[in-house]
Scaffold this motif. Structure first.
Motif, mmCIF file in Angstrom:
data_model
loop_
_atom_site.group_PDB
_atom_site.id
_atom_site.type_symbol
_atom_site.label_atom_id
_atom_site.label_comp_id
_atom_site.label_asym_id
_atom_site.label_seq_id
_atom_site.Cartn_x
_atom_site.Cartn_y
_atom_site.Cartn_z
ATOM 1 N N VAL A 38 -1.695 2.354 -18.051
ATOM 2 C CA VAL A 38 -2.767 3.517 -17.069
ATOM 3 C C VAL A 38 -4.227 2.339 -17.292
ATOM 4 O O VAL A 38 -5.323 2.300 -16.402
ATOM 5 C CB VAL A 38 -3.422 4.784 -17.309
ATOM 6 C CG1 VAL A 38 -4.162 5.240 -16.178
ATOM 7 C CG2 VAL A 38 -1.872 5.877 -16.933
ATOM 8 N N GLU A 39 -4.494 2.071 -18.182
ATOM 9 C CA GLU A 39 -6.093 1.672 -18.442
ATOM 10 C C GLU A 39 -6.227 0.212 -17.628
ATOM 11 O O GLU A 39 -7.244 -0.634 -18.114
ATOM 12 C CB GLU A 39 -6.123 1.743 -20.069
ATOM 13 C CG GLU A 39 -5.975 2.858 -20.807
ATOM 14 C CD GLU A 39 -5.253 3.445 -20.956
ATOM 15 O OE1 GLU A 39 -3.776 3.207 -21.158
ATOM 16 O OE2 GLU A 39 -4.996 5.059 -20.842
ATOM 17 N N ALA A 40 -5.205 -1.223 -17.765
ATOM 18 C CA ALA A 40 -5.040 -1.790 -17.139
ATOM 19 C C ALA A 40 -5.429 -1.871 -15.536
ATOM 20 O O ALA A 40 -5.217 -2.483 -14.807
ATOM 21 C CB ALA A 40 -3.637 -2.938 -17.338
ATOM 22 N N ILE A 41 -4.974 -0.750 -14.896
ATOM 23 C CA ILE A 41 -5.121 -0.759 -13.931
ATOM 24 C C ILE A 41 -6.996 -0.832 -13.864
ATOM 25 O O ILE A 41 -7.775 -0.156 -14.276
ATOM 26 C CB ILE A 41 -5.059 0.799 -13.078
ATOM 27 C CG1 ILE A 41 -3.495 0.598 -13.272
ATOM 28 C CG2 ILE A 41 -5.728 0.528 -11.367
ATOM 29 C CD1 ILE A 41 -2.619 2.346 -12.546
ATOM 30 N N PRO A 42 -7.828 -1.566 -12.614
ATOM 31 C CA PRO A 42 -9.335 -1.624 -12.310
ATOM 32 C C PRO A 42 -9.191 -0.784 -11.732
ATOM 33 O O PRO A 42 -8.547 0.193 -10.939
ATOM 34 C CB PRO A 42 -9.151 -2.542 -11.673
ATOM 35 C CG PRO A 42 -8.334 -3.852 -11.362
ATOM 36 C CD PRO A 42 -6.732 -2.183 -12.568
ATOM 37 N N GLN A 43 -10.720 -0.030 -11.876
ATOM 38 C CA GLN A 43 -11.359 1.300 -11.446
ATOM 39 C C GLN A 43 -11.302 1.615 -10.224
ATOM 40 O O GLN A 43 -10.883 2.392 -9.499
ATOM 41 C CB GLN A 43 -13.306 1.433 -12.186
ATOM 42 C CG GLN A 43 -13.263 3.074 -11.266
ATOM 43 C CD GLN A 43 -12.736 4.081 -12.059
ATOM 44 O OE1 GLN A 43 -12.455 4.239 -13.003
ATOM 45 N NE2 GLN A 43 -12.239 4.574 -11.765
ATOM 46 N N TYR A 44 -11.293 0.597 -9.251
ATOM 47 C CA TYR A 44 -11.937 0.550 -7.816
ATOM 48 C C TYR A 44 -9.915 0.933 -7.904
ATOM 49 O O TYR A 44 -10.477 1.187 -6.745
ATOM 50 C CB TYR A 44 -12.559 -0.753 -6.977
ATOM 51 C CG TYR A 44 -11.417 -2.136 -7.701
ATOM 52 C CD1 TYR A 44 -11.048 -2.864 -6.490
ATOM 53 C CD2 TYR A 44 -11.296 -3.258 -8.422
ATOM 54 C CE1 TYR A 44 -10.096 -3.801 -6.527
ATOM 55 C CE2 TYR A 44 -11.218 -3.985 -8.514
ATOM 56 C CZ TYR A 44 -10.391 -4.650 -7.564
ATOM 57 O OH TYR A 44 -9.892 -6.182 -7.896
ATOM 58 N N HIS A 45 -9.151 0.161 -7.877
ATOM 59 C CA HIS A 45 -7.613 0.279 -7.632
ATOM 60 C C HIS A 45 -7.277 2.080 -7.693
ATOM 61 O O HIS A 45 -6.660 2.282 -6.528
ATOM 62 C CB HIS A 45 -7.047 -0.318 -8.753
ATOM 63 C CG HIS A 45 -6.364 -1.979 -7.822
ATOM 64 N ND1 HIS A 45 -5.850 -2.888 -8.404
ATOM 65 C CD2 HIS A 45 -7.607 -2.566 -7.718
ATOM 66 C CE1 HIS A 45 -5.783 -4.334 -7.713
ATOM 67 N NE2 HIS A 45 -6.769 -3.150 -7.046
ATOM 68 N N CYS A 46 -8.137 2.623 -9.167
ATOM 69 C CA CYS A 46 -8.488 4.039 -8.799
ATOM 70 C C CYS A 46 -8.735 5.184 -8.267
ATOM 71 O O CYS A 46 -8.553 5.790 -7.288
ATOM 72 C CB CYS A 46 -7.822 4.508 -10.424
ATOM 73 S SG CYS A 46 -7.163 3.493 -11.633
ATOM 74 N N GLU A 47 -9.967 4.462 -7.883
ATOM 75 C CA GLU A 47 -10.769 4.771 -6.335
ATOM 76 C C GLU A 47 -10.036 4.502 -5.212
ATOM 77 O O GLU A 47 -9.955 6.098 -3.680
ATOM 78 C CB GLU A 47 -12.026 4.610 -6.637
ATOM 79 C CG GLU A 47 -13.246 4.404 -7.741
ATOM 80 C CD GLU A 47 -14.109 4.286 -8.180
ATOM 81 O OE1 GLU A 47 -14.305 3.053 -7.165
ATOM 82 O OE2 GLU A 47 -14.578 3.782 -8.704
ATOM 83 N N PHE A 48 -9.317 3.996 -4.928
ATOM 84 C CA PHE A 48 -9.037 3.268 -4.098
ATOM 85 C C PHE A 48 -7.485 4.386 -3.502
ATOM 86 O O PHE A 48 -7.479 5.182 -2.298
ATOM 87 C CB PHE A 48 -8.434 1.869 -3.795
ATOM 88 C CG PHE A 48 -7.611 2.706 -2.554
ATOM 89 C CD1 PHE A 48 -7.710 2.416 -0.996
ATOM 90 C CD2 PHE A 48 -5.461 1.781 -2.544
ATOM 91 C CE1 PHE A 48 -7.228 2.175 -0.058
ATOM 92 C CE2 PHE A 48 -5.379 1.371 -1.245
ATOM 93 C CZ PHE A 48 -5.939 1.811 -0.500
ATOM 94 N N LEU A 49 -6.771 4.701 -4.162
ATOM 95 C CA LEU A 49 -5.556 5.540 -4.292
ATOM 96 C C LEU A 49 -6.261 7.092 -4.550
ATOM 97 O O LEU A 49 -5.316 8.157 -3.504
ATOM 98 C CB LEU A 49 -4.863 4.988 -6.121
ATOM 99 C CG LEU A 49 -3.754 3.880 -5.916
ATOM 100 C CD1 LEU A 49 -3.255 3.963 -7.019
ATOM 101 C CD2 LEU A 49 -3.074 3.757 -4.026
ATOM 102 N N GLU A 50 -7.366 7.739 -5.374
ATOM 103 C CA GLU A 50 -7.533 8.664 -5.186
ATOM 104 C C GLU A 50 -8.270 8.939 -3.340
ATOM 105 O O GLU A 50 -8.543 10.772 -3.640
ATOM 106 C CB GLU A 50 -8.968 9.024 -6.339
ATOM 107 C CG GLU A 50 -8.453 8.924 -7.612
ATOM 108 C CD GLU A 50 -9.179 8.687 -8.997
ATOM 109 O OE1 GLU A 50 -10.583 9.071 -8.209
ATOM 110 O OE2 GLU A 50 -8.650 8.837 -9.958
#
Length: 153
Positions: A38-50
């Protein structure tokens, strides 16, 4: 053609939690590299999914992924209806809001009941991808390779 200022709203569908290792989330993690966590996922990708929403509503239309309850206001509906319940399981009726619902999750022919339109033509299971301009009901369809499909609209 979309306006350069068109907004994009991403709906929570029946896809797995894409940043977990359950329900095929590991496939998504692998797309970030072999053995990725999970740490490999860029923050902006996580923000998009959220930022995904259970439905999107306009003055005349409501867009859930799968279905809805005709007798209940949208904020009070179970998310399982929006995400998982096929229209064959719970046939839709005119919603109390009077708005037209644009749904998917039920592959087959395009179904237009007037108050509810299902435009899922089974792309995820090897059939064609369908887009609909909801105000005019114009349809565009393509194969997996991107070849246009002739249709009557």
């Amino acid at each position: 053609m979309l306006s350069p200022t068109a907004a994009c709203r991403s709906l929570v569908g029946n896809a797995p939690n894409l940043i977990s290792t359950s329900k095929d989330g590991d496939i998504t993690l692998e797309s970030y590299g072999p053995g990725a966590t999970v740490e490999a996922i860029p923050q902006y990708h996580c923000e998009f999914l959220e930022s995904y929403v259970p439905y999107y509503e306009t003055d005349h239309f409501v867009f859930p992924h799968a279905n809805y309850s005709w007798y209940s206001n949208l904020p009070y509906q179970p998310t399982s209806l929006f995400r998982w319940t096929a229209i064959e399981e719970e046939p839709p009726k005119q919603h109390v809001s009077g708005k037209t619902f644009i749904v998917g999750h039920s592959p087959g022919q395009i179904r237009d009941l007037g108050y509810c339109r299902c435009r899922d033509t089974g792309f995820s299971i090897g059939d064609i991808l369908t887009a609909m301009e909801v105000n005019t009901r114009k349809i565009w369809q393509v194969t997996e390779s991107g070849m246009p499909v002739a249709n009557d609209s």
